[in-house]
Design an enzyme around this catalytic site. Structure first.
Site, PDB file in Angstrom:
ATOM      1  N   HIS A  16      40.672  -3.966  32.053  1.00 37.07           N
ATOM      2  CA  HIS A  16      41.704  -2.941  31.875  1.00 37.07           C
ATOM      3  C   HIS A  16      41.108  -1.528  31.884  1.00 37.07           C
ATOM      4  CE1 HIS A  16      40.237  -2.173  27.816  1.00 37.07           C
ATOM      5  NE2 HIS A  16      40.105  -3.485  27.712  1.00 37.07           N
ATOM      6  N   GLU A  92      41.874 -10.970  24.992  1.00 34.00           N
ATOM      7  CA  GLU A  92      40.501 -10.649  24.618  1.00 34.00           C
ATOM      8  C   GLU A  92      40.031 -11.522  23.462  1.00 34.00           C
ATOM      9  OE1 GLU A  92      37.724  -9.970  25.386  1.00 34.00           O
ATOM     10  OE2 GLU A  92      37.259  -7.835  25.222  1.00 34.00           O
TER      11      GLU A  92
END
Length: 217
Positions: A16, A92
């Site tokens: 990201h 994550e």
């Protein structure tokens, strides 16, 4: 970029764009507990990645459920008029009690646990969170499923630093302790090819599309 041949899938795996935690000096850990949005620099990175992939004829865009990944994926999906598909297993790593802390602080205040994590992260995970073996066990099959479901197409997936490094170390046949050596810049692009059940890493952490002003590590 040419259309994808009918017998394979090209996957573009990205980290990201940057958040304020990524840009802090030193950076602060953000696992799944801090659901931060992109910073202004992170949005620039996402726009640059979207431009780089605009000719890729993407058939699908996937994302971790966390906001920073979803915002990046939405920017990438927009030129292709696609909706982002959420894959929970791309979330994550759970960094547990180390959430929001820097590695400098962790090494100073939790020295023994930090030493164990650095030497054997597949066994000794983030304090109160996941170890890298647990990350690998959910991420590897999730990405394989995405690729096998899209043979004959190009796809993009937006995930995270630890997720990507763990996956790439596995593809490269490296021990998980070596995953820390693999750079994953914000909005760096990894290119993966799936053909006949085999997944091959073609390029890692390409940042040619990012200017010096927005390329973070």
């Amino acid at each position: 970029m040419l259309p994808c041949p009918s017998d394979l899938c090209f996957g573009y795996l990205l980290r990201h764009g940057a958040t304020e935690n990524n840009l802090a000096k030193p950076p602060r850990l953000q696992g799944r507990g801090l659901d931060s949005p992109l910073s202004s620099a992170g949005r620039e990175q996402a726009e640059a990645a979207a431009h780089a992939l605009s000719a890729a004829q993407l058939a699908a865009v996937f994302s971790s459920p966390l906001l920073r990944a979803r915002e990046t994926a939405e920017v990438i999906a927009n030129p292709h008029a696609l909706s982002v598909q959420i894959v929970d297993d791309l979330i994550e790593v759970d960094v547990g009690q180390w959430e929001g802390r820097s590695w400098v602080e962790i090494a100073r205040n939790d020295a023994e646990r930090h030493r164990q994590f650095v030497s054997e992260p597949d066994i000794h995970g983030y304090r109160g969170g996941e170890n890298l073996m647990q990350v690998r066990e959910r991420v590897v099959p999730a990405i394989r499923q995405i690729l096998t479901d899209h043979v004959g197409q190009n796809i993009a997936s937006v995930a995270h630093n630890v997720v990507n490094r763990t996956y790439l170390a596995t593809l490269m046949g490296l021990g998980l302790a070596r995953s820390r050596d693999l750079a994953q810049s914000n909005c760096g692009i990894n290119v993966i090819r799936y053909r006949g059940g085999e997944i091959k890493l073609l390029s890692m952490n390409s940042v040619f599309h990012l200017s010096d002003g927005v390329c973070s590590v």
